[in-house]
Design an enzyme around this catalytic site. Structure first.
Site: not given
Ligand code: NDP
Length: 480
Positions: A150, A226, A228, A230, A248, A282, A461
């Site tokens: 994002n 990412g 919750t 994951t 996060e 987020c 963070e």
């Molecule tokens: P994901 O959890 O799908 O992915 C996040 C990252 O993790 C990506 O690089 C993804 O790779 C990687 N990933 C996915 N599966 C695995 C695994 N099994 N092991 C290790 N890494 C993995 O999230 P999104 O990318 O869809 O992002 C959106 C989410 O992020 C929302 O829920 C949002 O709320 C959260 N978010 C939280 C923030 C915070 O500060 N709390 C800030 C911004 C977003 P790939 O994309 O290649 O699958």
């Protein structure tokens, strides 16, 4: 077609198995480059490079590391336009947003941690007549940084900068959906004189490259932003290996509006906090609670303004919203709009795709959507949608709105609008959130702790919190 490469040991190289995946441009729906589909073989290579670099990097003085990181931040700034265009193309966000938020904030993050490390100090605990304890804070070694799509470079830098500043070597993976600015970052690292192997950037799918980073025994900590689900998987996998974890995760943030707020300011900020970056931040306030005295006035003006919001291709200077990040994500958000209708909600505006003329006719555009008439505990109001969709709900008392605000599994941020100072403090104290804004949204001081409670994450963070996460304290006692 352009093929991105992994950045390992200071060199741009093909993935070991030679597999690539397509990278789509959300504005057009067309593939515009390919990225390495990395797996554990590439992680093994990156860890080897990091192991070689670690004695050099961790052995440098804080001042030397600081200088390199300052150059890195200046290197991004010098190529601002290129980074802005790349971020907007990869993610679908309006150019103006990448130019005002994403890339300048990534520059600030590197600069902030480059200078913070020079001021970072550890503790001493003298025991009168007995001796003194002093605490050393040493880098952890090799750490993994995994970030979402994002705010691609911004969130990437939020992890990488403190990890490097503290003397760690990094294996980082951006989201496969938005790899481009991370690719450019490798080039800037070389230009800044970062020793080879200190920062390694792998591209590929979460389930393969990301998973291999989480599982590699020599990677001592995982900093993850990412979803919750994951995060839960990563915690389950990394915990038995005793890795340090910073998670996060998702949010379902309440935006609580009292009768006595500054209506004009609340309205303009609420339009942003609902739909900035197509609602894919987020911290966006996706559940809007409005006190009954101003509910009808709010609804009329908000819906009228949302209805007039321009959704267009990211290069259009009038675009307030650009494209959603991917087709699967657009479909997911649309499915939540259907769910809201099934749950008895009324779509007041939006709810449908936007069709743009060629070459944007295959892009992923969605009208900003406002829904009313839902109970606070229905799925639409409990699950993270992460798109330009908000619900509006009336309330009467503080107790009632707190109960609704705190009813989800999440607790990332909350926004409260009121001119009653005592109420502001009371609400800030009682709302379940790691970050609370009163009469504001998305104001960030880089020194403050950032993160959520409940299922929104573990750890914080920002500022010293990040430098403490990326260091291991060692207490030494000396007898007088
Ligand atoms: P994901 O959890 O799908 O992915 C996040 C990252 O993790 C990506 O690089 C993804 O790779 C990687 N990933 C996915 N599966 C695995 C695994 N099994 N092991 C290790 N890494 C993995 O999230 P999104 O990318 O869809 O992002 C959106 C989410 O992020 C929302 O829920 C949002 O709320 C959260 N978010 C939280 C923030 C915070 O500060 N709390 C800030 C911004 C977003 P790939 O994309 O290649 O699958």
């Amino acid at each position: 077609m352009e093929k991105l490469k992994n950045f390992i040991g200071g060199a741009f190289i093909d993935p070991v198995r030679g597999n690539y995946i397509d990278n789509y441009e959300p504005a057009t729906g067309k593939v515009y480059c390919e990225i390495p589909n990395s797996d554990e073989e590439d992680v093994i290579l990156a860890v080897k490079a990091a192991e070689e670099a670690y004695p050099v990097w961790s052995g440098m003085s804080n001042e030397e590391r600081s200088k390199i990181l300052v150059r890195l931040s200046e290197g991004i700034e010098a190529r601002m336009d290129e980074f802005v265009r790349a971020e907007s193309r990869d993610n679908g966000k309006p150019l103006a947003l990448a130019a005002h938020v994403d890339i300048p904030r990534a520059v600030s993050n590197f600069h902030f941690f480059a200078t913070a490390i020079i001021h970072f100090a550890s503790e001493a605990h003298p025991m009168t007549g007995v001796g003194v304890n002093y605490t050393l804070r040493k880098p952890l070694g090799i750490v993994g940084c995994i970030s979402p799509w994002n705010l691609p470079l911004y969130l990437f830098s939020w992890k990488i900068a403190p990890a490097l500043a503290a003397g760690n070597c990094v294996i980082a993976k951006p989201s496969e959906v938005t790899p481009y600015t991370a690719y450019l970052l490798g080039q800037v690292a070389n230009e800044a004189g970062m020793p080879p192997g200190v920062l390694n950037i792998l591209h590929g799918e979460g389930g393969a490259a990301g998973d291999a980073i989480v599982k590699h025994p020599k990677i001592k900590a995982i900093s993850f932003t990412g979803g919750t689900k994951t995060g839960e998987y990563i915690a389950r996998t990394a915990a038995p290996m005793f890795k340090k974890l910073s998670l996060e995760l998702g949010g379902k943030n309440p935006n609580i509006i009292f009768d006595d707020c500054d209506f004009k300011e609340m309205m303009s900020t609420t339009l942003r906090s609902s739909f900035a970056n197509q609602g894919q931040i987020c911290l966006c306030g996706s559940r809007i609670f409005v006190q009954k005295g101003i509910y009808e006035k709010f609804k009329e003006e908000f819906v009228r303004k949302v209805d007039a919001t321009v959704v267009s291709n990211p290069e259009d200077p009038n675009a307030k919203l650009g494209a959603m990040v991917s087709k699967p994500h657009l479909d997911k958000v649309l499915s939540y709009i259907e769910l809201a209708k099934e749950e008895g909600g009324t779509v007041l505006t939006g709810g449908t795709k936007v069709e743009l003329p060629t070459p944007y006719d295959g892009g992923y555009y969605l009208r900003p959507t406002v829904i009313e008439g839902l109970s606070f505990d229905c799925r639409t109001n409990q699950e993270e949608i992460f798109g330009p969709v908000v619900t509006i709900t009336p309330f009467e008392t503080e107790e009632e709105v707190l109960m609704m605000a705190n009813s989800t599994q999440y607790g990332l941020s909350a926004t409260i609008w009121t001119s009653d100072l005592q109420r502001a403090h009371r609400m800030a104290d009682k709302v379940d959130a790691g970050i609370v804004w009163i009469n504001a949204w998305l104001v960030r001081d880089l020194r403050t702790p950032f993160g959520g409670v409940k299922s929104s994450g573990v750890g914080r963070e920002g500022g010293w919190e990040a430098l403490r996460f990326f260091t291991e304290p060692k207490n030494v006692f000396i007898k007088y």
